[in-house]
Design a protein around this motif. Sequence first.
Motif, PDB file in Angstrom:
ATOM      1  N   LYS A 203       0.828  -1.204   0.000  1.00 17.17           N
ATOM      2  CA  LYS A 203       0.000   0.000   0.000  1.00 17.17           C
ATOM      3  C   LYS A 203       0.859   1.249   0.000  1.00 17.17           C
ATOM      4  CE  LYS A 203      -3.034   2.512   3.163  1.00 17.17           C
ATOM      5  NZ  LYS A 203      -4.015   2.425   4.229  1.00 17.17           N
TER       6      LYS A 203
ATOM      7  N   GLY B  97      -4.587   5.481  -0.879  1.00 23.91           N
ATOM      8  CA  GLY B  97      -5.969   5.016  -0.760  1.00 23.91           C
ATOM      9  C   GLY B  97      -6.371   3.971  -1.793  1.00 23.91           C
TER      10      GLY B  97
ATOM     11  N   ASP C  95      -6.472   0.515  -0.407  1.00 23.28           N
ATOM     12  CA  ASP C  95      -7.621   0.253   0.471  1.00 23.28           C
ATOM     13  C   ASP C  95      -8.864  -0.027  -0.362  1.00 23.28           C
ATOM     14  OD1 ASP C  95      -6.561   0.962   3.192  1.00 23.28           O
ATOM     15  OD2 ASP C  95      -6.233   2.896   2.246  1.00 23.28           O
TER      16      ASP C  95
ATOM     17  N   THR D 119      -0.926  11.898   6.120  1.00 21.00           N
ATOM     18  CA  THR D 119      -1.043  12.108   4.677  1.00 21.00           C
ATOM     19  C   THR D 119       0.268  11.898   3.940  1.00 21.00           C
ATOM     20  OG1 THR D 119      -1.832  13.699   3.026  1.00 21.00           O
ATOM     21  CG2 THR D 119      -0.467  14.583   4.759  1.00 21.00           C
ATOM     22  N   ARG D 120       0.146  11.731   2.618  1.00 18.51           N
ATOM     23  CA  ARG D 120       1.304  11.930   1.761  1.00 18.51           C
ATOM     24  C   ARG D 120       1.548  13.436   1.777  1.00 18.51           C
ATOM     25  NH1 ARG D 120       0.135  11.489  -3.474  1.00 18.51           N
ATOM     26  NH2 ARG D 120      -2.099  11.583  -3.181  1.00 18.51           N
TER      27      ARG D 120
ATOM     28  N   LYS E 246      -2.375  17.946  -1.196  1.00 16.43           N
ATOM     29  CA  LYS E 246      -3.001  17.830   0.122  1.00 16.43           C
ATOM     30  C   LYS E 246      -3.155  19.180   0.833  1.00 16.43           C
ATOM     31  CE  LYS E 246      -3.500  13.400  -0.281  1.00 16.43           C
ATOM     32  NZ  LYS E 246      -4.812  12.751  -0.294  1.00 16.43           N
TER      33      LYS E 246
ATOM     34  N   LEU F 134       1.803  13.036  10.740  1.00 12.75           N
ATOM     35  CA  LEU F 134       2.384  11.785  10.231  1.00 12.75           C
ATOM     36  C   LEU F 134       2.308  11.889   8.713  1.00 12.75           C
ATOM     37  CD1 LEU F 134       3.453   8.874  10.424  1.00 12.75           C
ATOM     38  CD2 LEU F 134       1.088   8.088  10.575  1.00 12.75           C
TER      39      LEU F 134
ATOM     40  N   GLU G 178       7.584   8.818   8.771  1.00 14.26           N
ATOM     41  CA  GLU G 178       7.537   7.395   8.398  1.00 14.26           C
ATOM     42  C   GLU G 178       6.232   7.109   7.655  1.00 14.26           C
ATOM     43  OE1 GLU G 178       9.006   4.899  12.171  1.00 14.26           O
ATOM     44  OE2 GLU G 178       7.231   6.110  12.448  1.00 14.26           O
ATOM     45  N   TYR G 179       6.188   5.914   7.086  1.00 11.28           N
ATOM     46  CA  TYR G 179       4.898   5.355   6.695  1.00 11.28           C
ATOM     47  C   TYR G 179       4.592   4.342   7.789  1.00 11.28           C
ATOM     48  CZ  TYR G 179       1.055   3.303   4.310  1.00 11.28           C
ATOM     49  OH  TYR G 179      -0.219   2.878   4.016  1.00 11.28           O
ATOM     50  N   ASN G 180       3.660   4.632   8.662  1.00 15.12           N
ATOM     51  CA  ASN G 180       3.493   3.837   9.868  1.00 15.12           C
ATOM     52  C   ASN G 180       2.000   3.640  10.152  1.00 15.12           C
ATOM     53  OD1 ASN G 180       3.298   2.961  12.536  1.00 15.12           O
ATOM     54  ND2 ASN G 180       5.130   4.084  13.164  1.00 15.12           N
TER      55      ASN G 180
ATOM     56  N   TYR H 272      -5.605   8.667  14.491  1.00 11.18           N
ATOM     57  CA  TYR H 272      -7.050   8.795  14.223  1.00 11.18           C
ATOM     58  C   TYR H 272      -7.828   8.706  15.535  1.00 11.18           C
ATOM     59  CZ  TYR H 272      -6.049   7.945   9.257  1.00 11.18           C
ATOM     60  OH  TYR H 272      -5.573   8.032   7.976  1.00 11.18           O
TER      61      TYR H 272
ATOM     62  N   GLY I  17     -10.605  10.817  -1.084  1.00 17.06           N
ATOM     63  CA  GLY I  17     -10.040  10.967   0.259  1.00 17.06           C
ATOM     64  C   GLY I  17     -10.646   9.925   1.175  1.00 17.06           C
ATOM     65  N   LEU I  18      -9.810   9.200   1.859  1.00 17.49           N
ATOM     66  CA  LEU I  18     -10.290   8.209   2.832  1.00 17.49           C
ATOM     67  C   LEU I  18     -10.040   8.691   4.248  1.00 17.49           C
ATOM     68  CD1 LEU I  18      -8.867   4.922   1.253  1.00 17.49           C
ATOM     69  CD2 LEU I  18     -11.178   5.823   1.061  1.00 17.49           C
ATOM     70  N   THR I  19      -8.947   9.458   4.414  1.00 21.58           N
ATOM     71  CA  THR I  19      -8.520   9.778   5.780  1.00 21.58           C
ATOM     72  C   THR I  19      -9.566  10.591   6.545  1.00 21.58           C
ATOM     73  OG1 THR I  19      -7.237  11.547   4.807  1.00 21.58           O
ATOM     74  CG2 THR I  19      -6.033   9.594   5.437  1.00 21.58           C
TER      75      THR I  19
HETATM   76  P1  ADP Z   1      -4.263   9.302  -1.080  1.00 19.49           P
HETATM   77  O1  ADP Z   1      -4.719   8.009  -1.706  1.00 19.49           O
HETATM   78  O2  ADP Z   1      -4.410  10.504  -1.944  1.00 19.49           O
HETATM   79  O3  ADP Z   1      -2.901   9.199  -0.476  1.00 19.49           O
HETATM   80  P2  ADP Z   1      -6.428   8.812   0.816  1.00 19.49           P
HETATM   81  O4  ADP Z   1      -7.017   9.672   1.886  1.00 19.49           O
HETATM   82  O5  ADP Z   1      -7.365   8.321  -0.227  1.00 19.49           O
HETATM   83  O6  ADP Z   1      -5.218   9.621   0.173  1.00 19.49           O
HETATM   84  O7  ADP Z   1      -5.753   7.512   1.483  1.00 19.49           O
HETATM   85  C1  ADP Z   1      -4.573   7.568   2.224  1.00 19.49           C
HETATM   86  C2  ADP Z   1      -4.398   6.239   2.944  1.00 19.49           C
HETATM   87  O8  ADP Z   1      -3.002   6.101   3.272  1.00 19.49           O
HETATM   88  C3  ADP Z   1      -5.135   6.173   4.278  1.00 19.49           C
HETATM   89  O9  ADP Z   1      -5.469   4.837   4.567  1.00 19.49           O
HETATM   90  C4  ADP Z   1      -4.087   6.704   5.276  1.00 19.49           C
HETATM   91  O10 ADP Z   1      -4.311   6.230   6.589  1.00 19.49           O
HETATM   92  C5  ADP Z   1      -2.827   6.137   4.700  1.00 19.49           C
HETATM   93  N1  ADP Z   1      -1.609   6.917   4.975  1.00 19.49           N
HETATM   94  C6  ADP Z   1      -1.219   8.076   4.388  1.00 19.49           C
HETATM   95  N2  ADP Z   1      -0.028   8.482   4.868  1.00 19.49           N
HETATM   96  C7  ADP Z   1       0.345   7.558   5.789  1.00 19.49           C
HETATM   97  C8  ADP Z   1       1.498   7.401   6.653  1.00 19.49           C
HETATM   98  N3  ADP Z   1       2.514   8.268   6.647  1.00 19.49           N
HETATM   99  N4  ADP Z   1       1.533   6.312   7.457  1.00 19.49           N
HETATM  100  C9  ADP Z   1       0.508   5.426   7.467  1.00 19.49           C
HETATM  101  N5  ADP Z   1      -0.590   5.516   6.689  1.00 19.49           N
HETATM  102  C10 ADP Z   1      -0.670   6.561   5.860  1.00 19.49           C
END
Ligand code: ADP
Length: 476
Positions: free
Chosen positions: A15, A18, A21, A299-300, A305, A327, A354-356, A364, A380-382
């Motif tokens: 992953k 989003g 997911d 987020t990324r 964003k 994060l 990190e990606y964590n 959350y 957007g999922l977050t």
């Molecule tokens: P996008 O697909 O544009 O990145 P979304 O909101 O659709 O944005 O989905 C982002 C997904 O990635 C969510 O499940 C979010 O929890 C996860 N995510 C984004 N950044 C991180 C991070 N640094 N560490 C863990 N999960 C992340």
Amino acid sequence: MKILLTAAECVPFAKVGGLADVVGTLAHEFVQDGHDARIIMPLHSKIKHKYRTQLKHICNFYVSIGWRSKYVGIESMEYGGVTYYFVDNEDYFGGPIYKGGNDEGEQYAFFCRAVLAAAEFMGTEFDIIHVNDWHTAMIPMLLKTQYADTKLAKCSTVLTIHNMMYQGKFSFDFVSDVLSIPIHYFTSEFLEAYGCANFLKAGLVFADAITTVSKTYAEELKYEFFAEGMAGMLSARANDLVGIINGIDENEFNPETDEKIAANYSTKDMVGKAACKTALIYETKLKIKQSTPLYAIVTRLFKQKGIDLIMAIAEEFVSNDIGFVILGNGEYGYEQFFFALAKKYPDKVFISNEYNEKLAHKIYAGADFFLMPSLFEPCGLTQMIAMRYGTLPIVRETGGLCDTVIPFNKFTGEGTGFSFKNFNALELLDAVNLSLATYKNKKAFNKLRQSAMNADFSFKKSAQEYLSLFKSLLKK
Ligand code: ADP
């Protein structure tokens, strides 16, 4: 229906955003509804050992990529009732999920080729092939041209656009070489856009139907600002384009059962939410009181964003009695900005680049507010995940943020979050100030929190919309 979903990434295996997911959850919903839905994705090197040991070898063969003959192994496993196929090739998938540049073009040209070759080799007659974003968008074109005389050509194709910004643009010579595409396809009628061979455009031209991930984004794509050069193309296919909102995996993101968070809670008993906040404050070493409002982003870190808006208000924002947890990883400049902010205000600001996933869950659950002032946001999922955990989103009214967050109405007390209209830092600041004022009004704040947690973000309704679209495309 027999449905084959294809994507570059999918939970729980690999992953980046989003997309992963959505594809995983959608396939699961299709299976729950009695359909035969399978997923095919690359066997990325980052897929965990615990999954790799469960893989069964299905077949292997070679495909031509330019003058080279390349190995394709097909491995498979069941997960959550869904059959997953993995395309194995160490050269292409032994490194990053997205290699960048021409390497990424070749990586996914190979994947598109391998998906069709595997479907043909295995002989399953799929009704629908569902492709997602540019990485798999060449499949409909290959199907209708190079595979036109095979049994596969009977299936219909649906392209879902998760983000129009990423299109997969390469030189025609390069694409023609790796996928053996004749020169007459390099015209604006087919593959060409602004002098490049464009993978996403091929999907827009050849897919039987096109979907995108919210109704508002489907509308926004009529405008060049959002359509990234494809507004004309999309208007030509306006009748075949529908917006279907994403949902979230309500098992993965459930404060009542989530094992990654300090304590579980629900709308009926919110004590656990306070414990999650205490744990987050402790983990991030912030020196704020339990009663101080805690803001977060997960987020990324990219322009999309709306990070520039947060940067513009950062000093004024942080001058309030707040905590701020970030994060995010992505562009170096954005990461460095937040590191500098955290260094200047270590008691109030924390960043992890990190990606964590575990920390994401804790944020959350532990935060009070979630900032998402996106420049554009297909779905957007977050923001939905945050709401499920009772963390109120502050969003810009664009794309899926419009369709999922009901802005606070201070007269009726209704709403599930806060929003502002224009991409303007002062409007974000106004929304933040409103959230701060509302936080002090416990009755109003708790009502919003309950409404956010009660909102329905399941994929059930959207999965039905996909299924009725698929049914309408079935070839007799
Ligand atoms: P996008 O697909 O544009 O990145 P979304 O909101 O659709 O944005 O989905 C982002 C997904 O990635 C969510 O499940 C979010 O929890 C996860 N995510 C984004 N950044 C991180 C991070 N640094 N560490 C863990 N999960 C992340």
